[in-house]
Design a protein around this motif. Structure first.
Motif, PDB file in Angstrom:
ATOM      1  N   LEU A 147       0.812  -1.210   0.000  1.00 29.72           N
ATOM      2  CA  LEU A 147       0.000   0.000   0.000  1.00 29.72           C
ATOM      3  C   LEU A 147       0.848   1.262   0.000  1.00 29.72           C
ATOM      4  O   LEU A 147       0.483   2.274  -0.614  1.00 29.72           O
ATOM      5  CB  LEU A 147      -0.939  -0.002   1.209  1.00 29.72           C
ATOM      6  N   ALA A 148       1.979   1.223   0.682  1.00 26.97           N
ATOM      7  CA  ALA A 148       2.853   2.401   0.695  1.00 26.97           C
ATOM      8  C   ALA A 148       3.359   2.712  -0.707  1.00 26.97           C
ATOM      9  O   ALA A 148       3.439   3.875  -1.118  1.00 26.97           O
ATOM     10  CB  ALA A 148       4.010   2.165   1.659  1.00 26.97           C
ATOM     11  N   ALA A 149       3.707   1.670  -1.469  1.00 28.17           N
ATOM     12  CA  ALA A 149       4.193   1.891  -2.833  1.00 28.17           C
ATOM     13  C   ALA A 149       3.086   2.378  -3.753  1.00 28.17           C
ATOM     14  O   ALA A 149       3.336   3.152  -4.689  1.00 28.17           O
ATOM     15  CB  ALA A 149       4.797   0.599  -3.376  1.00 28.17           C
ATOM     16  N   LEU A 150       1.859   1.949  -3.500  1.00 29.76           N
ATOM     17  CA  LEU A 150       0.725   2.359  -4.346  1.00 29.76           C
ATOM     18  C   LEU A 150       0.151   3.709  -3.943  1.00 29.76           C
ATOM     19  O   LEU A 150      -0.673   4.276  -4.670  1.00 29.76           O
ATOM     20  CB  LEU A 150      -0.379   1.304  -4.281  1.00 29.76           C
ATOM     21  N   ALA A 151       0.548   4.219  -2.782  1.00 28.14           N
ATOM     22  CA  ALA A 151      -0.073   5.431  -2.241  1.00 28.14           C
ATOM     23  C   ALA A 151      -0.015   6.627  -3.196  1.00 28.14           C
ATOM     24  O   ALA A 151      -1.023   7.345  -3.348  1.00 28.14           O
ATOM     25  CB  ALA A 151       0.543   5.784  -0.890  1.00 28.14           C
ATOM     26  N   PRO A 207      -8.203  11.843  -5.299  1.00 28.06           N
ATOM     27  CA  PRO A 207      -7.657  12.990  -4.558  1.00 28.06           C
ATOM     28  C   PRO A 207      -8.415  13.324  -3.279  1.00 28.06           C
ATOM     29  O   PRO A 207      -7.878  13.993  -2.408  1.00 28.06           O
ATOM     30  CB  PRO A 207      -7.737  14.136  -5.579  1.00 28.06           C
ATOM     31  N   GLN A 208      -9.681  12.847  -3.147  1.00 27.06           N
ATOM     32  CA  GLN A 208     -10.460  13.112  -1.942  1.00 27.06           C
ATOM     33  C   GLN A 208     -10.439  11.929  -0.977  1.00 27.06           C
ATOM     34  O   GLN A 208     -11.287  11.825  -0.093  1.00 27.06           O
ATOM     35  CB  GLN A 208     -11.920  13.429  -2.322  1.00 27.06           C
ATOM     36  N   ALA A 209      -9.468  11.042  -1.145  1.00 27.82           N
ATOM     37  CA  ALA A 209      -9.457   9.795  -0.372  1.00 27.82           C
ATOM     38  C   ALA A 209      -9.459  10.039   1.129  1.00 27.82           C
ATOM     39  O   ALA A 209     -10.089   9.296   1.891  1.00 27.82           O
ATOM     40  CB  ALA A 209      -8.238   8.957  -0.765  1.00 27.82           C
ATOM     41  N   ARG A 210      -8.775  11.062   1.599  1.00 27.53           N
ATOM     42  CA  ARG A 210      -8.659  11.304   3.030  1.00 27.53           C
ATOM     43  C   ARG A 210      -9.804  12.136   3.593  1.00 27.53           C
ATOM     44  O   ARG A 210      -9.771  12.544   4.756  1.00 27.53           O
ATOM     45  CB  ARG A 210      -7.306  11.946   3.345  1.00 27.53           C
ATOM     46  N   LEU A 223     -10.484  -1.153  -0.326  1.00 26.35           N
ATOM     47  CA  LEU A 223     -10.897  -2.457   0.182  1.00 26.35           C
ATOM     48  C   LEU A 223     -10.604  -3.567  -0.821  1.00 26.35           C
ATOM     49  O   LEU A 223     -10.262  -4.685  -0.442  1.00 26.35           O
ATOM     50  CB  LEU A 223     -12.390  -2.444   0.525  1.00 26.35           C
ATOM     51  N   ALA A 224     -10.735  -3.249  -2.107  1.00 25.60           N
ATOM     52  CA  ALA A 224     -10.484  -4.266  -3.130  1.00 25.60           C
ATOM     53  C   ALA A 224      -9.022  -4.694  -3.156  1.00 25.60           C
ATOM     54  O   ALA A 224      -8.703  -5.777  -3.651  1.00 25.60           O
ATOM     55  CB  ALA A 224     -10.898  -3.741  -4.501  1.00 25.60           C
ATOM     56  N   LEU A 225      -8.130  -3.855  -2.642  1.00 28.44           N
ATOM     57  CA  LEU A 225      -6.722  -4.238  -2.576  1.00 28.44           C
ATOM     58  C   LEU A 225      -6.459  -5.258  -1.465  1.00 28.44           C
ATOM     59  O   LEU A 225      -5.461  -5.973  -1.500  1.00 28.44           O
ATOM     60  CB  LEU A 225      -5.848  -3.000  -2.343  1.00 28.44           C
ATOM     61  N   LEU A 226      -7.373  -5.296  -0.485  1.00 28.31           N
ATOM     62  CA  LEU A 226      -7.156  -6.152   0.679  1.00 28.31           C
ATOM     63  C   LEU A 226      -7.863  -7.491   0.609  1.00 28.31           C
ATOM     64  O   LEU A 226      -7.467  -8.432   1.288  1.00 28.31           O
ATOM     65  CB  LEU A 226      -7.637  -5.443   1.954  1.00 28.31           C
ATOM     66  N   GLN A 227      -8.938  -7.596  -0.166  1.00 31.32           N
ATOM     67  CA  GLN A 227      -9.783  -8.780  -0.075  1.00 31.32           C
ATOM     68  C   GLN A 227     -10.318  -9.215  -1.430  1.00 31.32           C
ATOM     69  O   GLN A 227     -10.205  -8.507  -2.419  1.00 31.32           O
ATOM     70  CB  GLN A 227     -10.944  -8.507   0.887  1.00 31.32           C
ATOM     71  N   GLN A 267      -7.384   0.189  10.154  1.00 33.01           N
ATOM     72  CA  GLN A 267      -5.972   0.359  10.469  1.00 33.01           C
ATOM     73  C   GLN A 267      -5.098   0.042   9.249  1.00 33.01           C
ATOM     74  O   GLN A 267      -4.154   0.774   8.929  1.00 33.01           O
ATOM     75  CB  GLN A 267      -5.587  -0.554  11.640  1.00 33.01           C
ATOM     76  N   ALA A 268      -5.430  -1.046   8.536  1.00 34.91           N
ATOM     77  CA  ALA A 268      -4.611  -1.460   7.394  1.00 34.91           C
ATOM     78  C   ALA A 268      -4.632  -0.430   6.274  1.00 34.91           C
ATOM     79  O   ALA A 268      -3.648  -0.286   5.546  1.00 34.91           O
ATOM     80  CB  ALA A 268      -5.090  -2.809   6.882  1.00 34.91           C
ATOM     81  N   LEU A 269      -5.739   0.291   6.135  1.00 40.09           N
ATOM     82  CA  LEU A 269      -5.893   1.206   5.004  1.00 40.09           C
ATOM     83  C   LEU A 269      -5.473   2.643   5.309  1.00 40.09           C
ATOM     84  O   LEU A 269      -5.645   3.530   4.470  1.00 40.09           O
ATOM     85  CB  LEU A 269      -7.350   1.187   4.518  1.00 40.09           C
ATOM     86  N   ARG A 270      -4.925   2.894   6.470  1.00 40.08           N
ATOM     87  CA  ARG A 270      -4.510   4.253   6.809  1.00 40.08           C
ATOM     88  C   ARG A 270      -3.486   4.845   5.838  1.00 40.08           C
ATOM     89  O   ARG A 270      -3.513   6.044   5.580  1.00 40.08           O
ATOM     90  CB  ARG A 270      -3.990   4.293   8.244  1.00 40.08           C
ATOM     91  N   PRO A 271      -2.554   4.052   5.264  1.00 38.49           N
ATOM     92  CA  PRO A 271      -1.641   4.656   4.282  1.00 38.49           C
ATOM     93  C   PRO A 271      -2.357   5.267   3.083  1.00 38.49           C
ATOM     94  O   PRO A 271      -1.822   6.163   2.428  1.00 38.49           O
ATOM     95  CB  PRO A 271      -0.762   3.464   3.858  1.00 38.49           C
ATOM     96  N   LEU A 272      -3.582   4.784   2.801  1.00 39.51           N
ATOM     97  CA  LEU A 272      -4.334   5.292   1.659  1.00 39.51           C
ATOM     98  C   LEU A 272      -5.435   6.258   2.061  1.00 39.51           C
ATOM     99  O   LEU A 272      -5.688   7.247   1.366  1.00 39.51           O
ATOM    100  CB  LEU A 272      -4.944   4.133   0.869  1.00 39.51           C
ATOM    101  N   LEU A 273      -6.128   5.953   3.148  1.00 43.68           N
ATOM    102  CA  LEU A 273      -7.323   6.708   3.516  1.00 43.68           C
ATOM    103  C   LEU A 273      -7.108   7.639   4.704  1.00 43.68           C
ATOM    104  O   LEU A 273      -8.009   8.431   5.025  1.00 43.68           O
ATOM    105  CB  LEU A 273      -8.474   5.748   3.836  1.00 43.68           C
ATOM    106  N   GLY A 274      -5.979   7.553   5.365  1.00 42.21           N
ATOM    107  CA  GLY A 274      -5.760   8.360   6.551  1.00 42.21           C
ATOM    108  C   GLY A 274      -6.668   7.922   7.675  1.00 42.21           C
ATOM    109  O   GLY A 274      -7.038   6.749   7.796  1.00 42.21           O
TER     110      GLY A 274
END
Length: 632
Positions: free
Chosen positions: A135-139, A147-150, A161-165, A356-363
């Motif tokens: 996720l850090a590399a894809l951020a 652009p409004q992810a956070r 979510l689709a990246l995780l499951q 928690q897992a998606l914080r690098p993307l969603l804050g």
């Protein structure tokens, strides 16, 4: 008189329903009448779109003046019958019993097994975690795509979510950006494959009908073209190393779009129809050869078909279901999308682990659900509407209809304050008075088109939608009247400018249920009309953008100036005239009205009486099903 005979006499049963009960009686003449009636009603329930019969609500199947038995006495009689199995939850039912009693519902055994297998298949997909994404590399790419992810953007949450499951359910009303979300989500998964040094994922786009599949592919191609306008950026080091076109960490690379699929097909084509057999080529033993399967218009998928699809999705593949649970459910048995949504529950946040897992993307924008359900992390509801043009302010009316709020809906319709929305109260004939002049000129223009592409584009500008197929306000007689008004009483069957609606799938022709075509006079090589050659039926698609067929070679079809709301699902039109019948009808519901209204892009006309509209909005097209509790 027995309950079975009373139901048959009053027309509450079909001949086939009654025959099932009679067959059980012949096999065991001591079979109680309550069991025979229950068997017939379980069969009738399937024809009405339910997965099972609920003895506590027999009025869902018949409004006849019948004295219904006590529900508990009925359930007790069923539980004691040799014809009714009562398997443990999750276990297969005894094949010797044609009926199954479970959770207070009486099933035909085959449909109980569809439900059980579907629930098991969804749990299998949910439990199978895909390889972890960096996720850090894809951020950086994710931030450019969303652009409004956070700011708690629902589209960004769905993609993350689709990246995780392996299982994602993205719901939302018309124009909430479902296809845009999918295009960007797929770009992320393609970028992830690059990071992992593997081939791009094999992606299948599919929908229940040919028209819905075609629209999905068109929308995805349009979304991809919009993505090509995103600026690419790269670090100096990345440019020097020649990484700008290969590493998602260096920003958006339009080359990622080359791996997106360009075409979509029907679910039947995806699974592989076996002629004269109820099974498909692809199933649990021969799974689909895809890494990602995206299903649009999932509300239209019935219980048996969804079961067979889920079982054909291999372990490790992703399944993405898109749909609007407030639209009409499938014509056949089951309301699968609504059941999954009900099982997933509230989507105002995520379970703690996913948040928690998606914080690098969603804050930190995503709230944590205090009491998640088993499917909480698999569903996102998209809420912003994009589809309607600036000239149409439909959202307040659609919300009122969806909630069954007749007072608000009528007040909005009568106010005249909703841009693009017109209410024709107590109007029952759309071809009388001013209605005729509003409708006919748009259809006459189709015959004046200079080429098939223009004619098909003009055909999408207006559609008359009805709740009924037959009767005074039905699609069939309205089509006949429109065609007579356009081409006269002695018109040819395929007159110039006639619209056609395909009503069955034909893989040989590449035409599918719901496809719209237009008849035009044949032209000679020099482009001039050739009267001797008759007319040609043109449909969208093919290398040239359109395809020509001789009308006599077409699969089953009907006129298409007027369509039922059911047939319009998966389509959209610039202008819609929604005609409700003069009298209330059993199948009128808020879902039907909502579906019809939301086919419009820029202008909506609603013709109805207050009484019929109130009756429709008071009726919920709920289906009896046990799928939600199996999943929840």
């Amino acid at each position: 008189m027995s309950l079975l005979d009373a139901l048959f006499r009053d027309g509450a049963l079909r001949t086939v329903d009654h025959a099932l009960a009679q067959a059980l009686r012949r096999l065991d003449r001591d079979t109680p009448d309550l069991v025979l009636a229950g068997a017939a009603l379980a069969s009738q329930a399937i024809a009405r779109g339910h997965a099972a019969f609920d003895p506590r609500q027999p009025q869902l199947l018949s409004e006849a003046a019948i004295e219904w038995p006590d529900p508990q006495a009925w359930l007790d009689a069923l539980a004691q019958s040799r014809w009714v199995a009562a398997p443990a939850a999750g276990a297969a039912a005894d094949a010797a019993a044609p009926l199954v009693l479970e959770h207070g519902l009486l099933y035909l055994r085959r449909y109980r097994e569809y439900e059980r297998r579907l629930a098991a298949g969804l749990r299998r997909l949910q439990a199978f975690a895909p390889p972890p994404a960096d996720l850090a590399a894809l951020a950086p790419l994710f931030a450019q795509l969303f652009p409004q992810a956070r700011d708690d953007d629902r589209q960004a949450r769905a993609a993350a979510l689709a990246l995780l499951q392996s299982l994602l359910l993205a719901t939302g009303g018309p124009g909430t950006g479902k296809t845009t979300t999918i295009a960007r989500l797929l770009v992320l998964l393609i970028a992830q494959a690059r990071l992992d040094g593997v081939a791009p994922p094999r992606i299948a786009l599919t929908a229940p009908t040919g028209r819905a599949a075609e629209r999905m592919a068109e929308s995805l191609r349009a979304a991809a073209e919009r993505l090509r306008g995103l600026p690419a950026f790269a670090t100096d080091a990345g440019k020097a190393a020649g990484q700008a076109d290969a590493d998602p960490r260096n920003g958006f690379d339009a080359g990622l779009l080359d791996a997106l699929p360009q075409q979509a097909g029907t679910l039947h084509r995806l699974l592989g129809v076996v002629p004269d057999r109820p099974r498909f080529r692809h199933d649990a033993r021969n799974p689909l050869p895809f890494d990602i399967v995206v299903v649009d218009e999932a509300s239209m998928v019935d219980l048996p078909l969804m079961c067979k699809l889920i079982e054909a999705v291999p372990d490790g593949a992703r399944l993405i279901l898109l749909g609007d649970r407030d639209q009409l459910p499938s014509v056949e048995a089951g309301d699968v999308l609504a059941a999954i949504v009900d099982a997933a529950g509230d989507d105002d946040g995520l379970p703690a682990a996913q948040a928690q897992a998606l914080r690098p993307l969603l804050g930190d924008a995503v709230a944590v659900l205090p009491a998640p359900t088993p499917l909480s992390a698999n569903r996102v509801h998209l809420r912003r509407g994009y589809r309607q043009a600036d000239s149409l302010r439909l959202a307040p009316l659609a919300d009122a209809v969806r909630e069954g709020d007749a007072d608000t809906a009528l007040a909005l319709l009568r106010s005249g304050e909703l841009a693009g929305v017109h209410f024709h109260e107590d109007a029952y004939d759309p071809l009388a008075g001013n209605g005729r002049e509003r409708l006919l000129p748009a259809w006459r223009a189709i015959g004046e088109a200079t080429d098939p592409e223009q004619a098909l584009a003009l055909a999408a500008r207006l559609r008359l939608l009805t709740a009924l197929r037959d009767g005074g306000q039905g699609a069939a007689p309205l089509n006949a009247r429109i065609e007579e008004a356009l081409a006269g009483a002695h018109r040819s069957a395929y007159f110039h400018g006639r619209l056609l609606l395909i009503t069955e799938n034909s893989y040989r022709h590449g035409l599918f249920n719901g496809d719209i075509g237009v008849c035009l006079r044949a032209r000679a090589a020099d482009g001039r009309e050739d009267p001797a050659a008759g007319t040609v039926a043109w449909f969208a698609g093919g290398a040239q953008g359109v395809r020509a067929y001789h009308p006599s070679a077409l699969p089953a079809h009907s006129g298409a100036f007027a369509m039922t709301v059911h047939k319009s699902q998966g389509s959209e039109f610039e202008r819609v005239w929604l005609q409700l019948p003069r009298q209330d009808a059993r199948h009128l519901s808020r879902e039907l009205v909502y579906t019809g209204m939301t086919r419009a892009r820029s202008e909506l006309h609603v013709a109805a009486s207050e009484a019929v509209l109130r009756s429709a909005l008071a009726r919920h097209a709920a289906r009896v099903s046990g799928l939600a509790w199996r999943l929840g």
